[in-house]
Enzyme design. Structure first.
Site, short mmCIF file in Angstrom:
data_model
loop_
_atom_site.label_atom_id
_atom_site.label_comp_id
_atom_site.label_asym_id
_atom_site.label_seq_id
_atom_site.Cartn_x
_atom_site.Cartn_y
_atom_site.Cartn_z
N GLU A 283 38.44 -15.32 64.38
CA GLU A 283 37.77 -15.78 63.17
C GLU A 283 38.62 -16.83 62.46
OE1 GLU A 283 37.37 -12.09 61.01
OE2 GLU A 283 36.41 -11.15 62.73
N PHE B 95 43.50 -9.29 60.34
CA PHE B 95 44.42 -8.30 59.76
C PHE B 95 44.44 -7.10 60.69
CE2 PHE B 95 43.53 -10.82 56.06
CZ PHE B 95 44.56 -10.62 55.15
N GLU C 198 34.48 -8.03 65.35
CA GLU C 198 35.71 -7.66 66.06
C GLU C 198 35.44 -7.10 67.45
OE1 GLU C 198 35.39 -7.22 62.81
OE2 GLU C 198 37.11 -8.26 61.97
N HIS D 214 44.37 -3.98 53.77
CA HIS D 214 44.88 -5.24 54.33
C HIS D 214 46.40 -5.25 54.41
CE1 HIS D 214 40.81 -6.58 53.41
NE2 HIS D 214 41.02 -7.74 53.98
N ASP E 40 44.59 -4.11 60.15
CA ASP E 40 43.71 -3.03 59.68
C ASP E 40 42.35 -3.11 60.40
OD1 ASP E 40 45.19 -2.54 56.66
OD2 ASP E 40 45.32 -4.52 57.56
N PHE E 41 41.91 -4.35 60.71
CA PHE E 41 40.58 -4.54 61.31
C PHE E 41 40.56 -4.12 62.79
CE2 PHE E 41 40.22 -8.57 58.42
CZ PHE E 41 40.40 -7.78 57.30
#
Lengths: 326, 336
Positions: A30, A84, A61, A130, A86-87
């Protein structure tokens, strides 16, 4: 060549070196193209390599990592960015069930030469979704290699090793280090996966660190030196392969071990490392092993709170002074 | 998006169709053998049999190039065989034998024959649609004009990866086909009870700017012609197609599921439209004799009988295999 380069620019440099060398290397993620990445870690790649090799994606994702996997199985070497870390949870099926298992469960019929890059870790006030250090998520899954560089030169050297690896690699870039500077990597710089570095030699205690905690450990070692305590600092560089040998060899000199991790204490990688030391290096130890890790809470937003839950040099100094007096 | 949009093009000649009929017989008899071996305790774990779905795998495979890519689900025996795996390799894998397709590391749900482009059977619903999309992206990057096909069940149309894959494939106009095997049951639940549109795959295609076609998945000729057209379109750069092939399971969802949740009259209706019967009718109308049909099935039966014997007599999987093939160097070392 510039005297110093930022960790951020080293990411783009490391990717560009591999894309120049091997036309089958492509990037997907992205905002990695015209925008140059939200952390500016892919600046210049679109201009040099064009839109077929540097592809912006939707916020998908699963499609990013799943498509990268399919491409890796069929003759391309993708570098997929998850913005990030976290994703990673949004595409965890691919990291837990698909990518690390497909070679094994097909009896070795396919390979997945894939790099998943992601911005990891806290300290920048991005809040609970994040800021996490999630290297231990990947560490829990057999079949993934894991790199987490601490310096610009290591970013380039480990990126080269990751892209050239025929195995899937999760590559954790630390958000808190993007602005840090260091010596640029020499030409053709390739590090060996699973080879830790001794970044400061010492005799009283071994401090094992990774990515952001290397600088924290070095700062603590400076302060301890003023008190005549000599700390050896090891930068693991990779979690898989895990360089246990370098740690055990260091303990033969120091007999004391402190592990500094940013991921949470619960389920953190240091638990595995110290269990191996307890098993194979028990006779080397003159004191209990200590783990300094992220607190077992979600990452808070305010600086005053975030500072309490991420390992600090103060915590390392205090722990080592106690340990040396043991 | 309706039956009206289906065009019937009979491009297959009698001899080609007869060869496909024999392949379907081979799959049907392999599935029956897998069932019997499971019931006798020689296959452990679980199986998801594809009896009833044969026309989709065989018709599609015959419409593809040998170097095209296929990604299938845990109900994937038919795709492995349609792409060149032998019944012996498949049954040996189910029976945990060293001669199995995956040398005992995969089992029924992960049959794979990468050397012929069958790039795996995946047991996390929907996960392989993005992979097929990526294989299509790779084909375009390498300029090979290959096509990738993802076969999936109706249940997969409600998972996020389905929609992420369709969108990415559509916006990049990739050479990938999404072929839904709609057998009307998401495991034990009628798909209509959990999906708001009547055609779970085809009706969603428009939302992603893709053509969605509903076809008779029990008619091998119709599957072949539809896939041939869609593959040609994809190969020439005109992007993906969603094909929803209606079919029906002969067995339950898995293992010993008797599928009692399906009404008797519905089962009866579908059994009368068994893909082997449909193919036989087509072949008879093309002048193929009853003898020739009988010979094709007898040949398939002989192959499967020999496969069962060979698999039974094959050595067990080598315990040392537990520690190979994690990494590309063949090993599993994770530390110094």
């Amino acid at each position: 060549m510039a005297d110093v380069i930022t960790y951020r620019d080293a990411v783009a440099d490391g990717i560009a070196r591999e894309m120049r060398r091997d036309p089958s290397v492509v990037c997907i993620g992205e905002d990695i193209g015209a925008a140059g990445g939200v952390f500016k870690t892919t600046v210049g790649l679109l201009d040099e390599f064009g839109p077929e090799r540097v592809r912006d994606t939707p916020i998908s994702e699963q499609a990013i990592v799943g498509a990268a996997m399919g491409a890796a199985m069929t003759g391309v070497r993708p570098i997929a960015e998850i913005m990030f870390s976290d994703f990673l949870a949004c595409c965890w099926d691919y990291l837990a069930n698909e990518i690390p298992k497909v070679r094994y469960m097909t009896g070795g019929q396919v390979t997945v030469p894939l790099v998943i890059r992601t911005a990891n870790g806290g300290g920048l006030g991005f809040g609970a979704q994040h800021s996490q250090a999630v290297e231990n998520w990947a560490f829990a899954v057999p079949g993934l290699k894991i790199a987490a560089p601490s310096t610009p030169a290591d970013v380039v050297g480990l990126m080269a090793a990751a892209v050239r690896s025929d195995d899937p690699v999760v590559f954790f870039e630390h958000k808190g280090l993007f602005a840090s500077k260091g010596e640029p990597a020499p030409p053709d710089h390739v590090l060996e996966f699973g080879q830790a570095g001794i970044v400061r030699e010492g005799t009283d205690v071994t401090v094992v660190a990774l990515a952001s905690t290397v600088a924290t450990a070095l700062a603590a070692a400076d302060r301890l030196a003023e008190k005549d305590i000599s700390a050896e600092v090891i930068d693991l560089r990779c979690l898989i392969p895990l360089d246990v040998r370098t740690v055990l060899t260091s303990l033969e000199r120091t007999s004391r071990l402190v592990v500094v991790e940013e991921n949470p204490y619960q389920g953190g990688w240091g638990g595995t490392l110290v269990s191996i030391v307890a098993d194979e290096g028990f006779d080397l130890l003159d004191a209990p092993v200590k783990r300094i890790a992220g607190a077992c809470v979600p990452l808070p937003f305010a600086d005053a709170l975030e500072d309490r839950v991420i390992p600090t040099a103060d915590a390392i100094v205090d722990q080592i002074r106690t340990l040396v007096a043991y | 998006m309706t039956e009206a949009s289906v065009r019937r093009v009979e491009s297959l000649g009698a001899s080609e169709l007869l060869a496909l009929y024999e392949q379907m017989c081979l799959i049907r008899r392999t599935e029956q053998a897998a069932h019997d071996l499971f019931m006798s305790g020689m296959v452990k774990g679980t199986t998801h049999l594809a009896a009833g779905h044969e026309a989709i795998a065989v018709g599609a495979s015959a419409a593809l190039r040998p170097d095209d890519y296929v990604f299938a689900t845990y109900r994937g025996h038919h795709h492995a065989i349609a792409r060149g795996a032998t019944p012996e390799e498949c049954l040996a894998e189910l029976m945990s034998k060293a001669t199995g397709l995956c040398r005992g590391k995969g089992g029924s749900m992960h049959l794979t024959k990468a050397s012929t482009g069958m790039l795996g059977s995946y047991a996390i619903v929907g996960s392989h649609l993005p992979m097929a999309t990526g294989a299509a992206w790779s084909a375009r990057l390498r300029k090979t004009e290959q096509v990738a096909v993802a076969f999936f069940g109706d249940g997969a149309t409600n998972i996020g990866a389905f929609h992420e894959a369709l969108n990415l494939a559509a916006v990049w106009r990739l050479p990938v086909l999404f072929v839904c095997e709609n057998n009307f049951y998401m495991e034990y639940t009628p798909i209509a009870e959990v999906t708001a549109v009547p055609n779970p795959a085809a009706d969603r295609a428009a939302a992603h700017g893709l053509p969605g076609i509903v076809i008779d998945g029990n008619d091998v000729a119709e599957v072949h012609d539809t896939v041939a057209r869609a593959a040609a379109q994809a190969r020439s750069g005109d992007g993906p197609t969603v094909i929803e092939a209606r079919t029906y399971r002969h067995f339950g969802h898995s293992r010993t599921d008797p599928a009692k949740y399906r009404p008797a009259d519905e089962v009866e209706r579908w059994m009368a439209r068994d893909p082997l019967s449909v193919a036989r009718q087509r072949l008879e109308s093309l002048g193929v004799s009853a003898d020739e049909l009988q010979q094709a099935d007898a040949h398939a039966a002989g192959v499967v009988e020999a496969a069962v014997d060979a698999a039974k007599n094959a050595p067990e999987a080598d315990p040392a295999e537990a520690f190979t093939d994690v990494w590309a160097d063949g090993g599993s070392t994770w530390r110094t």
